[in-house]
Scaffold this motif. Sequence first.
Motif, PDB file in Angstrom:
ATOM      1  N   UNK A 135       0.137  -1.356   0.506  1.00 50.28           N
ATOM      2  CA  UNK A 135      -0.106  -0.002  -0.237  1.00 50.28           C
ATOM      3  C   UNK A 135       0.714   1.442   0.120  1.00 50.28           C
ATOM      4  N   UNK A 136       0.147   2.464  -0.868  1.00 49.09           N
ATOM      5  CA  UNK A 136       1.774   3.722  -0.610  1.00 49.09           C
ATOM      6  C   UNK A 136       0.748   4.458   0.001  1.00 49.09           C
ATOM      7  N   UNK A 137       1.643   5.028   1.201  1.00 54.88           N
ATOM      8  CA  UNK A 137       1.570   5.871   2.429  1.00 54.88           C
ATOM      9  C   UNK A 137       1.870   6.862   2.762  1.00 54.88           C
ATOM     10  N   UNK A 138       2.503   7.040   1.612  1.00 53.02           N
ATOM     11  CA  UNK A 138       3.630   8.542   0.799  1.00 53.02           C
ATOM     12  C   UNK A 138       3.712   9.318   0.083  1.00 53.02           C
ATOM     13  N   UNK A 139       3.435   9.850  -0.676  1.00 51.95           N
ATOM     14  CA  UNK A 139       3.702  10.564  -1.853  1.00 51.95           C
ATOM     15  C   UNK A 139       4.015  11.815  -1.704  1.00 51.95           C
ATOM     16  N   UNK A 140       5.901  12.514  -2.352  1.00 49.41           N
ATOM     17  CA  UNK A 140       6.387  13.675  -2.239  1.00 49.41           C
ATOM     18  C   UNK A 140       7.250  14.072  -3.052  1.00 49.41           C
ATOM     19  N   UNK A 141       7.459  14.936  -2.782  1.00 49.00           N
ATOM     20  CA  UNK A 141       8.320  15.808  -4.206  1.00 49.00           C
ATOM     21  C   UNK A 141       9.731  16.485  -3.439  1.00 49.00           C
TER      22      UNK A 141
END
Length: 127
Positions: free
Chosen positions: A118-124
């Motif tokens: 499961x994706x728990x974080x997305x950022x740049x």
Amino acid sequence: MQLAAVSMGNPHAVLRVDDINSAPVHALGAQIEHHPRFPQRVNVGFIQVIDRHRAQLRVWERGAGETQACGTGACAAAVAAISQGWMDSPLLIDLPGGRLSIEWGGPGKPVLMTGPAVRVYEGQVRL
């Protein structure tokens, strides 16, 4: 408490506890992570055996603190539990982040883990 040291390609110390909810994860996790016996530091798993095929696990990851889930930690806990005679394969291990199924046929055999991703974080990151 009993402790087992296991390598999954990274070092793990697995402690059997009576109650996962009152286990001293933050206090002991940090102390064991930095213990001189583990010069590269160590991940610390706290396992409560429910029955021969089910357990609950909390993991203190070296350099990160307590995490919601840890695949290598669950595999290390399973190998430790089977090796110590606490449990039998296959196992269901519940972590705060979800349930994993672990199978291990013994020394020299692969450890097989099944569970959700499961994706728990997305950022740049700007470089």
